[in-house]
Motif scaffolding. Sequence first.
Motif, short mmCIF file in Angstrom:
data_model
loop_
_atom_site.label_atom_id
_atom_site.label_comp_id
_atom_site.label_asym_id
_atom_site.label_seq_id
_atom_site.Cartn_x
_atom_site.Cartn_y
_atom_site.Cartn_z
N ALA A 38 -0.80 2.15 4.84
CA ALA A 38 -2.12 1.70 4.68
C ALA A 38 -2.31 0.50 3.78
O ALA A 38 -3.08 -0.41 3.93
CB ALA A 38 -2.98 2.65 4.19
N LEU A 39 -1.17 0.39 2.92
CA LEU A 39 -1.33 -0.83 1.78
C LEU A 39 -0.44 -1.96 2.41
O LEU A 39 -0.54 -3.08 1.77
CB LEU A 39 -0.74 -0.38 0.70
N ASP A 42 -3.27 -4.83 2.83
CA ASP A 42 -4.52 -4.93 2.03
C ASP A 42 -4.33 -4.20 0.76
O ASP A 42 -3.54 -3.35 0.60
CB ASP A 42 -5.71 -4.07 2.88
N GLU A 43 -5.26 -4.60 -0.30
CA GLU A 43 -5.26 -3.80 -1.61
C GLU A 43 -6.38 -2.69 -1.43
O GLU A 43 -7.56 -3.17 -0.84
CB GLU A 43 -5.67 -4.88 -2.50
N LEU A 44 -6.36 -1.64 -1.68
CA LEU A 44 -7.41 -0.62 -1.34
C LEU A 44 -7.52 0.36 -2.55
O LEU A 44 -6.68 0.58 -3.15
CB LEU A 44 -6.85 0.21 -0.20
N SER A 45 -8.94 0.74 -2.67
CA SER A 45 -9.12 2.02 -3.62
C SER A 45 -8.51 3.16 -3.39
O SER A 45 -8.27 3.57 -2.19
CB SER A 45 -10.89 1.95 -3.85
N HIS A 48 -10.74 4.60 -0.46
CA HIS A 48 -10.54 4.40 0.89
C HIS A 48 -9.24 4.81 1.40
O HIS A 48 -9.19 5.28 2.44
CB HIS A 48 -10.64 2.87 0.72
N LEU A 49 -8.12 4.90 0.32
CA LEU A 49 -6.89 5.34 0.77
C LEU A 49 -6.93 6.92 1.22
O LEU A 49 -6.33 7.42 2.20
CB LEU A 49 -5.80 5.33 -0.23
N ILE A 52 -8.12 7.11 4.66
CA ILE A 52 -7.20 6.51 5.57
C ILE A 52 -6.16 7.70 6.00
O ILE A 52 -5.78 8.19 7.06
CB ILE A 52 -6.45 5.55 5.34
N ARG A 81 -13.59 1.39 -10.60
CA ARG A 81 -12.74 1.48 -9.44
C ARG A 81 -11.15 0.94 -9.65
O ARG A 81 -11.08 -0.09 -10.33
CB ARG A 81 -13.29 0.63 -8.33
N PHE A 83 -7.83 -0.04 -7.64
CA PHE A 83 -7.34 -0.73 -6.29
C PHE A 83 -5.77 -0.66 -6.56
O PHE A 83 -5.12 -1.17 -7.41
CB PHE A 83 -7.62 -2.20 -6.24
N ARG A 85 -2.32 -1.71 -4.48
CA ARG A 85 -1.11 -2.94 -3.57
C ARG A 85 -0.04 -2.53 -3.59
O ARG A 85 0.48 -1.93 -4.57
CB ARG A 85 -1.69 -4.31 -3.94
#
Length: 121
Positions: A38-39, A42-45, A48-49, A52, A81, A83, A85
């Motif tokens: 998933a990473l 993108d950089e994700l919170s 969000h992860l 996913i 939050r 994030f 990566r």
Amino acid sequence: MDADSPMCGREPDSQFVELAVEVFSMLADATRVRIILALRDDELSVNHLADIVDKTPAAVSQHLAKLRLGRIVASRQQGNRVFYRLENEHARRLVSDAIFQAEHSLEAQPRHHHPQREADQ
């Protein structure tokens, strides 16, 4: 080997073999592999992860903490939050290669050997 020459990390007697085993051990978890996938772009919170990988944010946070200790992911806080990566391209490549190897166990001609066919799908 000459005492003054640097040791190659890819030799069987390398000091990095045991550390490589620890990396494999850390990646021997489907949720962590999914997080890395998933990473990959993108950089994700955490939330969000969690969406996913279909896990709770608390469970994903625990996996991310282990990946952070292993220097596989890095974090950045923005307000309240966090994030995440990938720390570098090596985890992305390692997991991608593991997926490609898995494809070989199921298919005589894996999709990654036919980039045009994959682009058409």
